[in-house]
Design an enzyme around this catalytic site. Structure first.
Site, PDB file in Angstrom:
ATOM      1  N   THR A  62       0.832  -1.211   0.000  1.00 41.72           N
ATOM      2  CA  THR A  62       0.000   0.000   0.000  1.00 41.72           C
ATOM      3  C   THR A  62       0.868   1.264   0.000  1.00 41.72           C
ATOM      4  O   THR A  62       2.069   1.194  -0.214  1.00 41.72           O
ATOM      5  CB  THR A  62      -0.927  -0.046   1.220  1.00 41.72           C
ATOM      6  OG1 THR A  62      -0.172  -0.462   2.355  1.00 41.72           O
ATOM      7  CG2 THR A  62      -2.068  -1.022   0.997  1.00 41.72           C
ATOM      8  N   ASN A 103      -6.835  -4.273  -2.053  1.00 34.75           N
ATOM      9  CA  ASN A 103      -7.275  -5.388  -1.218  1.00 34.75           C
ATOM     10  C   ASN A 103      -7.553  -6.589  -2.121  1.00 34.75           C
ATOM     11  O   ASN A 103      -8.248  -6.465  -3.122  1.00 34.75           O
ATOM     12  CB  ASN A 103      -8.532  -5.022  -0.419  1.00 34.75           C
ATOM     13  CG  ASN A 103      -8.684  -5.880   0.806  1.00 34.75           C
ATOM     14  OD1 ASN A 103      -8.695  -7.103   0.703  1.00 34.75           O
ATOM     15  ND2 ASN A 103      -8.783  -5.253   1.964  1.00 34.75           N
ATOM     16  N   HIS A 109      -7.371  -1.958  11.800  1.00 35.14           N
ATOM     17  CA  HIS A 109      -6.307  -2.913  11.458  1.00 35.14           C
ATOM     18  C   HIS A 109      -5.446  -3.244  12.667  1.00 35.14           C
ATOM     19  O   HIS A 109      -5.470  -2.534  13.686  1.00 35.14           O
ATOM     20  CB  HIS A 109      -5.411  -2.334  10.352  1.00 35.14           C
ATOM     21  CG  HIS A 109      -5.990  -2.444   8.979  1.00 35.14           C
ATOM     22  ND1 HIS A 109      -6.947  -1.564   8.510  1.00 35.14           N
ATOM     23  CD2 HIS A 109      -5.768  -3.331   7.972  1.00 35.14           C
ATOM     24  CE1 HIS A 109      -7.279  -1.907   7.272  1.00 35.14           C
ATOM     25  NE2 HIS A 109      -6.580  -2.967   6.927  1.00 35.14           N
ATOM     26  N   LYS A 162       0.645  -2.304  11.304  1.00 34.17           N
ATOM     27  CA  LYS A 162       0.472  -1.742   9.960  1.00 34.17           C
ATOM     28  C   LYS A 162       1.227  -0.416   9.825  1.00 34.17           C
ATOM     29  O   LYS A 162       1.146   0.446  10.702  1.00 34.17           O
ATOM     30  CB  LYS A 162      -1.021  -1.545   9.676  1.00 34.17           C
ATOM     31  CG  LYS A 162      -1.303  -1.076   8.266  1.00 34.17           C
ATOM     32  CD  LYS A 162      -2.775  -1.223   7.920  1.00 34.17           C
ATOM     33  CE  LYS A 162      -3.084  -0.643   6.540  1.00 34.17           C
ATOM     34  NZ  LYS A 162      -2.239  -1.201   5.476  1.00 34.17           N
TER      35      LYS A 162
HETATM   36  N1  LIG Z   1      -3.675  -5.736  -0.850  1.00 32.77           N
HETATM   37  C1  LIG Z   1      -3.982  -6.567   0.141  1.00 32.77           C
HETATM   38  O1  LIG Z   1      -4.975  -7.305   0.092  1.00 32.77           O
HETATM   39  C2  LIG Z   1      -3.090  -6.609   1.343  1.00 32.77           C
HETATM   40  C3  LIG Z   1      -3.347  -7.488   2.405  1.00 32.77           C
HETATM   41  C4  LIG Z   1      -2.478  -7.518   3.480  1.00 32.77           C
HETATM   42  C5  LIG Z   1      -1.377  -6.666   3.487  1.00 32.77           C
HETATM   43  N2  LIG Z   1      -1.184  -5.797   2.456  1.00 32.77           N
HETATM   44  C6  LIG Z   1      -0.028  -4.917   2.390  1.00 32.77           C
HETATM   45  O2  LIG Z   1       1.120  -5.697   2.126  1.00 32.77           O
HETATM   46  C7  LIG Z   1       2.258  -5.081   2.718  1.00 32.77           C
HETATM   47  C8  LIG Z   1       2.932  -6.085   3.640  1.00 32.77           C
HETATM   48  O3  LIG Z   1       2.083  -6.355   4.739  1.00 32.77           O
HETATM   49  P1  LIG Z   1       2.491  -7.376   5.898  1.00 32.77           P
HETATM   50  O4  LIG Z   1       1.452  -7.266   6.931  1.00 32.77           O
HETATM   51  O5  LIG Z   1       2.781  -8.712   5.305  1.00 32.77           O
HETATM   52  O6  LIG Z   1       3.856  -6.717   6.406  1.00 32.77           O
HETATM   53  P2  LIG Z   1       5.098  -7.472   7.061  1.00 32.77           P
HETATM   54  O7  LIG Z   1       5.927  -6.404   7.702  1.00 32.77           O
HETATM   55  O8  LIG Z   1       4.655  -8.625   7.873  1.00 32.77           O
HETATM   56  O9  LIG Z   1       5.876  -8.064   5.799  1.00 32.77           O
HETATM   57  C9  LIG Z   1       6.620  -7.316   4.886  1.00 32.77           C
HETATM   58  C10 LIG Z   1       7.865  -8.133   4.567  1.00 32.77           C
HETATM   59  O10 LIG Z   1       8.545  -7.501   3.500  1.00 32.77           O
HETATM   60  C11 LIG Z   1       9.936  -7.544   3.808  1.00 32.77           C
HETATM   61  N3  LIG Z   1      10.611  -6.526   3.028  1.00 32.77           N
HETATM   62  C12 LIG Z   1      10.714  -5.197   3.276  1.00 32.77           C
HETATM   63  N4  LIG Z   1      11.420  -4.610   2.299  1.00 32.77           N
HETATM   64  C13 LIG Z   1      11.754  -5.591   1.419  1.00 32.77           C
HETATM   65  C14 LIG Z   1      12.477  -5.612   0.199  1.00 32.77           C
HETATM   66  N5  LIG Z   1      13.014  -4.508  -0.307  1.00 32.77           N
HETATM   67  N6  LIG Z   1      12.620  -6.796  -0.452  1.00 32.77           N
HETATM   68  C15 LIG Z   1      12.093  -7.932   0.051  1.00 32.77           C
HETATM   69  N7  LIG Z   1      11.395  -7.974   1.206  1.00 32.77           N
HETATM   70  C16 LIG Z   1      11.234  -6.811   1.880  1.00 32.77           C
HETATM   71  C17 LIG Z   1      10.022  -7.362   5.317  1.00 32.77           C
HETATM   72  O11 LIG Z   1      11.263  -7.805   5.829  1.00 32.77           O
HETATM   73  C18 LIG Z   1       8.836  -8.232   5.758  1.00 32.77           C
HETATM   74  O12 LIG Z   1       9.232  -9.584   5.926  1.00 32.77           O
HETATM   75  C19 LIG Z   1       1.729  -3.835   3.439  1.00 32.77           C
HETATM   76  O13 LIG Z   1       1.862  -2.708   2.595  1.00 32.77           O
HETATM   77  C20 LIG Z   1       0.277  -4.159   3.648  1.00 32.77           C
HETATM   78  O14 LIG Z   1      -0.533  -3.009   3.763  1.00 32.77           O
HETATM   79  C21 LIG Z   1      -2.014  -5.762   1.405  1.00 32.77           C
HETATM   80  O1  LIG Z   2      -2.622  -5.737   6.936  1.00 31.59           O
HETATM   81  C1  LIG Z   2      -2.533  -4.796   6.125  1.00 31.59           C
HETATM   82  O2  LIG Z   2      -1.605  -3.957   6.173  1.00 31.59           O
HETATM   83  C2  LIG Z   2      -3.548  -4.656   5.059  1.00 31.59           C
HETATM   84  N1  LIG Z   2      -3.377  -3.734   4.168  1.00 31.59           N
HETATM   85  C3  LIG Z   2      -4.231  -3.479   3.067  1.00 31.59           C
HETATM   86  C4  LIG Z   2      -4.734  -2.043   3.100  1.00 31.59           C
HETATM   87  O3  LIG Z   2      -3.974  -1.145   3.506  1.00 31.59           O
HETATM   88  O4  LIG Z   2      -5.861  -1.793   2.700  1.00 31.59           O
HETATM   89  C5  LIG Z   2      -5.331  -4.484   2.885  1.00 31.59           C
HETATM   90  C6  LIG Z   2      -5.817  -5.073   4.148  1.00 31.59           C
HETATM   91  C7  LIG Z   2      -4.679  -5.593   5.018  1.00 31.59           C
END
Ligand SMILES: NC(=O)c1ccc[n+]([C@@H]2O[C@H](COP(=O)([O-])OP(=O)(O)OC[C@H]3O[C@@H](n4cnc5c(N)ncnc54)[C@H](O)[C@@H]3O)[C@@H](O)[C@H]2O)c1
Ligand SMILES: O=C(O)C1=N[C@H](C(=O)O)CCC1
Length: 250
Positions: free
Chosen positions: A80, A107, A135, A139
């Site tokens: 995000t 999402n 959340h 986050k």
């Molecule tokens: N679109 C969706 O449906 C959705 C759902 C959940 C999370 N997200 C998003 O996904 C992202 C990650 O969320 P999360 O909860 O898993 O976070 P998290 O911190 O658990 O995981 C992120 C991982 O990325 C790694 N990382 C950071 N920089 C990196 C790089 N340059 N190269 C490789 N790895 C790297 C970190 O070490 C960590 O292990 C956030 O932006 C979150 O908002 C999106």
């Molecule tokens: O866990 C998160 O971080 C998530 N990020 C996404 C958002 O910012 O909307 C999707 C939901 C989980």
């Protein structure tokens, strides 16, 4: 038929580790690389990745996508923190690599995508609209990408229907009390241990309210969307904004 060669960037994270398992379990996919922080991006080209699933951090996503697009690797992006400037930069990279596709999905869960669509459809019928997203406290960004996108869709629907500004007589407020303003829609962010990803869209008219609520209770909720995105993005050059474009909703 040959399997789709998929890499996951951010493979040790909360959603990334779940994505690794989902790709490994998909019969039509092969997990060819699983990158964590500090791993070199050249692993992607060496492994012959066709699609990179990007699930890292707003600080890392641009460098990762620049490499992918420059090397013709399609992107499925859940990370995000997107701004208009970042989107313009990504579009310029894609213009220079016209056969490459990138899906940005605020999402990946079907319920959240439907929440956005229902909110967009309902928006013009109500005087007031506010978004509350809730959340986990780890986050990085606020408001969530989903809430920002939901608010933008509501604002666009209201503008298209010539809705007047929302009623709000607030003349004195503590900083932040009315939430963040996303195109005129207040968005409120809650961070609470025990939660994963939740959102309520509140719509209000004379004598009635409508609440649309979605809850992601486990990261598995995002996996069907990620796999669908990987299958579809390879045949969809350019930027696709939102998983709804691959869901045949209309
Ligand atoms: N679109 C969706 O449906 C959705 C759902 C959940 C999370 N997200 C998003 O996904 C992202 C990650 O969320 P999360 O909860 O898993 O976070 P998290 O911190 O658990 O995981 C992120 C991982 O990325 C790694 N990382 C950071 N920089 C990196 C790089 N340059 N190269 C490789 N790895 C790297 C970190 O070490 C960590 O292990 C956030 O932006 C979150 O908002 C999106
Ligand atoms: O866990 C998160 O971080 C998530 N990020 C996404 C958002 O910012 O909307 C999707 C939901 C989980």
């Amino acid at each position: 038929m040959s399997k789709l060669r998929v890499a996951v960037i951010g493979a040790k994270g909360r959603i990334g580790s779940e994505a690794v398992r989902a790709v490994e379990a998909a019969e039509d996919m092969e997990l060819v690389a699983a990158l964590g922080r500090g791993d070199g991006l050249e692993t992607l080209t060496e492994a012959g990745a066709q699609v990179a699933v990007e699930l890292t951090h707003p600080d890392a996503v641009m460098d990762n996508l620049e490499f992918c697009v420059r090397n013709g690797i399609h992107g499925v992006v859940g990370t995000t923190g997107w701004t208009d400037e970042r989107l313009a930069q990504l579009r310029s990279w894609l213009d220079a690599s016209p056969r490459t596709g990138v899906l940005i999905a605020p999402n990946f869960s079907i319920g959240a995508v439907l929440t956005m669509r229902f909110a967009q459809q309902a928006a013009r019928f109500f005087e007031s609209a506010e978004v509350i997203e809730l959340h986990h406290p780890n986050k990085a960004d606020a408001p969530s990408g989903t809430a920002a996108r939901t608010a933008k869709l509501i604002a666009e629907a209201r503008a298209a229907a010539d809705c007047p500004p929302q009623p709000d007589a607030t003349s004195s407020a503590l900083d932040g009390a009315r939430g963040a303003d996303v195109d005129g829609i207040p968005v409120h962010s809650v961070r609470l241990r025990g939660l994963l990803a939740h959102q309520e869209v509140l719509l209000g008219g004379v004598g009635e309210t409508l609440t649309i609520r979605h809850d992601s209770l486990h990261h598995s909720s995002f996996m069907p969307g990620i796999l669908l995105g990987a299958r579809r993005v390879v045949a969809t050059p350019g930027l696709t904004m939102g998983l709804e474009n691959f869901l045949d909703l209309d």
